[in-house]
Design a protein around this motif. Structure first.
Motif, mmCIF file in Angstrom:
data_model
loop_
_atom_site.group_PDB
_atom_site.id
_atom_site.type_symbol
_atom_site.label_atom_id
_atom_site.label_comp_id
_atom_site.label_asym_id
_atom_site.label_seq_id
_atom_site.Cartn_x
_atom_site.Cartn_y
_atom_site.Cartn_z
ATOM 1 N N PRO A 201 0.787 -1.241 0.000
ATOM 2 C CA PRO A 201 0.000 0.000 0.000
ATOM 3 C C PRO A 201 0.817 1.289 0.000
ATOM 4 C CG PRO A 201 -0.112 -1.114 2.137
ATOM 5 C CD PRO A 201 0.539 -2.067 1.196
ATOM 6 N N ASN A 202 2.098 1.208 0.307
ATOM 7 C CA ASN A 202 2.914 2.425 0.312
ATOM 8 C C ASN A 202 3.547 2.753 -1.038
ATOM 9 O OD1 ASN A 202 2.478 2.917 3.078
ATOM 10 N ND2 ASN A 202 4.144 1.543 3.655
ATOM 11 N N ILE A 203 3.362 1.890 -2.013
ATOM 12 C CA ILE A 203 3.969 2.121 -3.338
ATOM 13 C C ILE A 203 3.354 3.347 -4.010
ATOM 14 C CG2 ILE A 203 3.871 1.264 -5.710
ATOM 15 C CD1 ILE A 203 4.943 -1.319 -4.883
ATOM 16 N N GLN A 204 4.222 4.193 -4.529
ATOM 17 C CA GLN A 204 3.815 5.342 -5.331
ATOM 18 C C GLN A 204 4.300 5.110 -6.765
ATOM 19 O OE1 GLN A 204 1.935 7.969 -4.178
ATOM 20 N NE2 GLN A 204 1.800 6.796 -2.277
ATOM 21 N N PHE A 205 3.388 4.761 -7.657
ATOM 22 C CA PHE A 205 3.767 4.491 -9.040
ATOM 23 C C PHE A 205 4.184 5.761 -9.762
ATOM 24 C CE2 PHE A 205 1.660 0.386 -8.611
ATOM 25 C CZ PHE A 205 2.390 -0.407 -9.490
ATOM 26 N N ALA A 206 5.243 5.658 -10.560
ATOM 27 C CA ALA A 206 5.599 6.748 -11.459
ATOM 28 C C ALA A 206 4.657 6.749 -12.655
ATOM 29 C CB ALA A 206 7.047 6.597 -11.919
ATOM 30 N N GLY A 207 4.091 5.583 -12.958
ATOM 31 C CA GLY A 207 3.135 5.477 -14.048
ATOM 32 C C GLY A 207 3.059 4.070 -14.596
ATOM 33 N N TRP A 208 2.186 3.873 -15.570
ATOM 34 C CA TRP A 208 2.083 2.599 -16.262
ATOM 35 C C TRP A 208 1.434 2.825 -17.625
ATOM 36 C CZ3 TRP A 208 -0.671 3.530 -11.683
ATOM 37 C CH2 TRP A 208 -2.048 3.672 -11.814
ATOM 38 N N HIS A 209 1.740 1.947 -18.550
ATOM 39 C CA HIS A 209 1.178 2.045 -19.904
ATOM 40 C C HIS A 209 1.146 0.645 -20.505
ATOM 41 C CE1 HIS A 209 0.493 3.188 -24.079
ATOM 42 N NE2 HIS A 209 0.319 4.439 -23.699
ATOM 43 N N HIS A 210 0.030 0.303 -21.122
ATOM 44 C CA HIS A 210 -0.100 -1.023 -21.738
ATOM 45 C C HIS A 210 0.862 -1.168 -22.913
ATOM 46 C CE1 HIS A 210 -2.226 0.504 -25.293
ATOM 47 N NE2 HIS A 210 -2.896 1.292 -24.467
ATOM 48 N N GLY A 211 1.015 -2.399 -23.383
ATOM 49 C CA GLY A 211 1.986 -2.664 -24.433
ATOM 50 C C GLY A 211 1.431 -2.627 -25.845
ATOM 51 N N TYR A 212 0.172 -2.233 -26.006
ATOM 52 C CA TYR A 212 -0.457 -2.264 -27.322
ATOM 53 C C TYR A 212 -0.512 -0.858 -27.930
ATOM 54 C CZ TYR A 212 -1.463 -7.111 -26.470
ATOM 55 O OH TYR A 212 -1.314 -8.459 -26.232
ATOM 56 N N PHE A 213 0.682 -0.336 -28.186
ATOM 57 C CA PHE A 213 0.785 0.974 -28.831
ATOM 58 C C PHE A 213 1.453 0.799 -30.187
ATOM 59 C CE2 PHE A 213 4.234 0.306 -25.782
ATOM 60 C CZ PHE A 213 5.369 0.456 -26.561
ATOM 61 N N SER A 214 1.175 1.722 -31.082
ATOM 62 C CA SER A 214 1.687 1.624 -32.442
ATOM 63 C C SER A 214 3.120 2.145 -32.521
ATOM 64 C CB SER A 214 0.806 2.443 -33.393
ATOM 65 O OG SER A 214 0.920 3.828 -33.103
ATOM 66 N N LYS A 215 3.752 1.875 -33.635
ATOM 67 C CA LYS A 215 5.111 2.380 -33.875
ATOM 68 C C LYS A 215 5.132 3.899 -33.827
ATOM 69 C CE LYS A 215 9.432 1.578 -34.987
ATOM 70 N NZ LYS A 215 10.338 0.863 -34.073
ATOM 71 N N GLU A 216 4.054 4.518 -34.322
ATOM 72 C CA GLU A 216 3.963 5.974 -34.329
ATOM 73 C C GLU A 216 3.813 6.545 -32.923
ATOM 74 O OE1 GLU A 216 3.443 4.302 -38.067
ATOM 75 O OE2 GLU A 216 2.137 3.935 -36.313
ATOM 76 N N GLU A 217 3.251 5.762 -32.010
ATOM 77 C CA GLU A 217 3.050 6.218 -30.631
ATOM 78 C C GLU A 217 4.262 5.954 -29.740
ATOM 79 O OE1 GLU A 217 -1.673 5.524 -29.849
ATOM 80 O OE2 GLU A 217 -0.444 3.729 -30.153
ATOM 81 N N GLU A 218 5.221 5.193 -30.237
ATOM 82 C CA GLU A 218 6.353 4.736 -29.424
ATOM 83 C C GLU A 218 7.140 5.888 -28.812
ATOM 84 O OE1 GLU A 218 8.551 1.000 -30.570
ATOM 85 O OE2 GLU A 218 10.150 2.459 -30.872
ATOM 86 N N ALA A 219 7.433 6.908 -29.607
ATOM 87 C CA ALA A 219 8.220 8.044 -29.108
ATOM 88 C C ALA A 219 7.498 8.759 -27.964
ATOM 89 C CB ALA A 219 8.525 9.018 -30.236
ATOM 90 N N ASP A 220 6.166 8.890 -28.069
ATOM 91 C CA ASP A 220 5.397 9.542 -27.008
ATOM 92 C C ASP A 220 5.433 8.727 -25.722
ATOM 93 O OD1 ASP A 220 4.655 11.698 -28.594
ATOM 94 O OD2 ASP A 220 2.818 10.717 -29.298
ATOM 95 N N VAL A 221 5.362 7.405 -25.854
ATOM 96 C CA VAL A 221 5.430 6.530 -24.675
ATOM 97 C C VAL A 221 6.786 6.675 -23.992
ATOM 98 C CG1 VAL A 221 5.431 4.127 -23.890
ATOM 99 C CG2 VAL A 221 3.755 4.879 -25.593
ATOM 100 N N VAL A 222 7.850 6.693 -24.784
ATOM 101 C CA VAL A 222 9.202 6.843 -24.229
ATOM 102 C C VAL A 222 9.342 8.189 -23.520
ATOM 103 C CG1 VAL A 222 11.665 7.026 -24.794
ATOM 104 C CG2 VAL A 222 10.251 5.282 -25.902
ATOM 105 N N ARG A 223 8.802 9.252 -24.122
ATOM 106 C CA ARG A 223 8.868 10.580 -23.488
ATOM 107 C C ARG A 223 8.097 10.606 -22.171
ATOM 108 N NH1 ARG A 223 9.020 12.664 -28.899
ATOM 109 N NH2 ARG A 223 6.740 12.563 -29.061
ATOM 110 N N ASP A 224 6.963 9.915 -22.131
ATOM 111 C CA ASP A 224 6.171 9.854 -20.905
ATOM 112 C C ASP A 224 6.953 9.168 -19.783
ATOM 113 O OD1 ASP A 224 3.536 10.055 -19.443
ATOM 114 O OD2 ASP A 224 3.786 7.879 -19.426
ATOM 115 N N ILE A 225 7.643 8.092 -20.137
ATOM 116 C CA ILE A 225 8.453 7.384 -19.142
ATOM 117 C C ILE A 225 9.608 8.252 -18.679
ATOM 118 C CG2 ILE A 225 9.990 5.394 -18.786
ATOM 119 C CD1 ILE A 225 8.180 3.876 -20.822
ATOM 120 N N ALA A 226 10.269 8.924 -19.614
ATOM 121 C CA ALA A 226 11.409 9.786 -19.274
ATOM 122 C C ALA A 226 10.991 10.926 -18.347
ATOM 123 C CB ALA A 226 12.045 10.337 -20.546
#
Length: 248
Positions: A129-154
């Motif tokens: 219960p003390n975990i604070q997630f930085a975030g999460w994202h499913h794995g079903y994204f397109s090649k065109e969306e890949e850069a946005d996902v990487v930026r979100d993680i960064a």
């Protein structure tokens, strides 16, 4: 990682260390903010990287290479290589999540189906219960969306990133964006999120210790898994024979 415990088996470097030693290196990475790209090697991956040059480069380019798979442990020991224990990827992920809960490190999970990921996140938050997630994202994204996902993680300021995808996709993603993620500890976790979500059951402890976890998976999904394990294990047996002949 320069390790005095690094060995080479079937052309693949591996770190023959314990779970305790592995977790120490991971926490040093998260605490100090220096990148530690992690991968595990099991029988299927060891067989695949013999003929897949990209996978070989992605695996051998990692900083920490744990041995996950009773067959690989047994194979190493057959040829006199000292391996203290199997260090399973799902166990590493679980231990790191417990560490996040205890010390405030922020995890990010990338991958799995949306509904599986949401269930896994809910189960993780209920268990720790003390975990604070930085975030999460499913794995079903397109090649065109890949850069946005990487930026979100960064931009998430995560301390650790778990990539829940199949081989070789997770290894390729880590190899391509290990600098772009800006996350200290990066790890591919395959089907571990399915286990945390409760969609896949893990083998009983006695089967894990006996090296029979693969058999449990076959019994769970016989139609899908028997051919995969039969083919992979047959190829591995053949590689062991060739490896022995070369050494003799």
């Amino acid at each position: 990682m320069n390790s005095t415990h690094r060995i080479t088996f079937m052309g693949c470097p591996m770190d023959a260390i314990t779970m305790k030693e592995t977790l120490r290196l991971i926490e040093e990475s998260m605490r100090g903010g220096h990148r530690l790209q992690h991968v595990v090697v099991n029988v299927a991956k060891l067989v695949a990287l013999q003929t897949d040059k990209e996978l070989f480069d992605d695996v051998t380019g990692s900083d920490l290479i744990n041995i996950d798979g009773a067959g690989v442990v047994l194979g190493c020991r057959m040829f006199g290589l000292k391996v203290p224990e199997r260090v399973a990827g799902v166990d590493i992920m679980t231990e790191v999540l417990a560490l996040c809960n205890e010390k405030g490190y922020r995890p990010y999970i990338l991958g799995a189906k949306p509904e599986v990921l949401e269930k896994a996140v809910a189960n993780i938050q209920a268990r720790w219960p003390n975990i604070q997630f930085a975030g999460w994202h499913h794995g079903y994204f397109s090649k065109e969306e890949e850069a946005d996902v990487v930026r979100d993680i960064a931009a998430s300021n995560a301390h650790c990133l778990f990539i829940a995808m199949t081989t070789p996709h997770k290894e390729r993603l880590m190899g391509r964006y290990k600098d772009g993620f800006h996350v200290p500890f990066i790890m591919g976790v395959g089907g571990s999120v399915d286990i945390l979500a409760g969609y896949t059951k893990r083998a009983p402890l006695w089967m894990q210790k006996a090296g029979l976890e693969w058999l449990y998976r076959v019994l769970q999904e016989p139609r899908r898994m028997w051919k995969r394990y039969f083919t992979t294990n047959s190829r591995f047996a053949g590689l062991l024979v060739k490896y022995a002949i070369k050494r003799w």
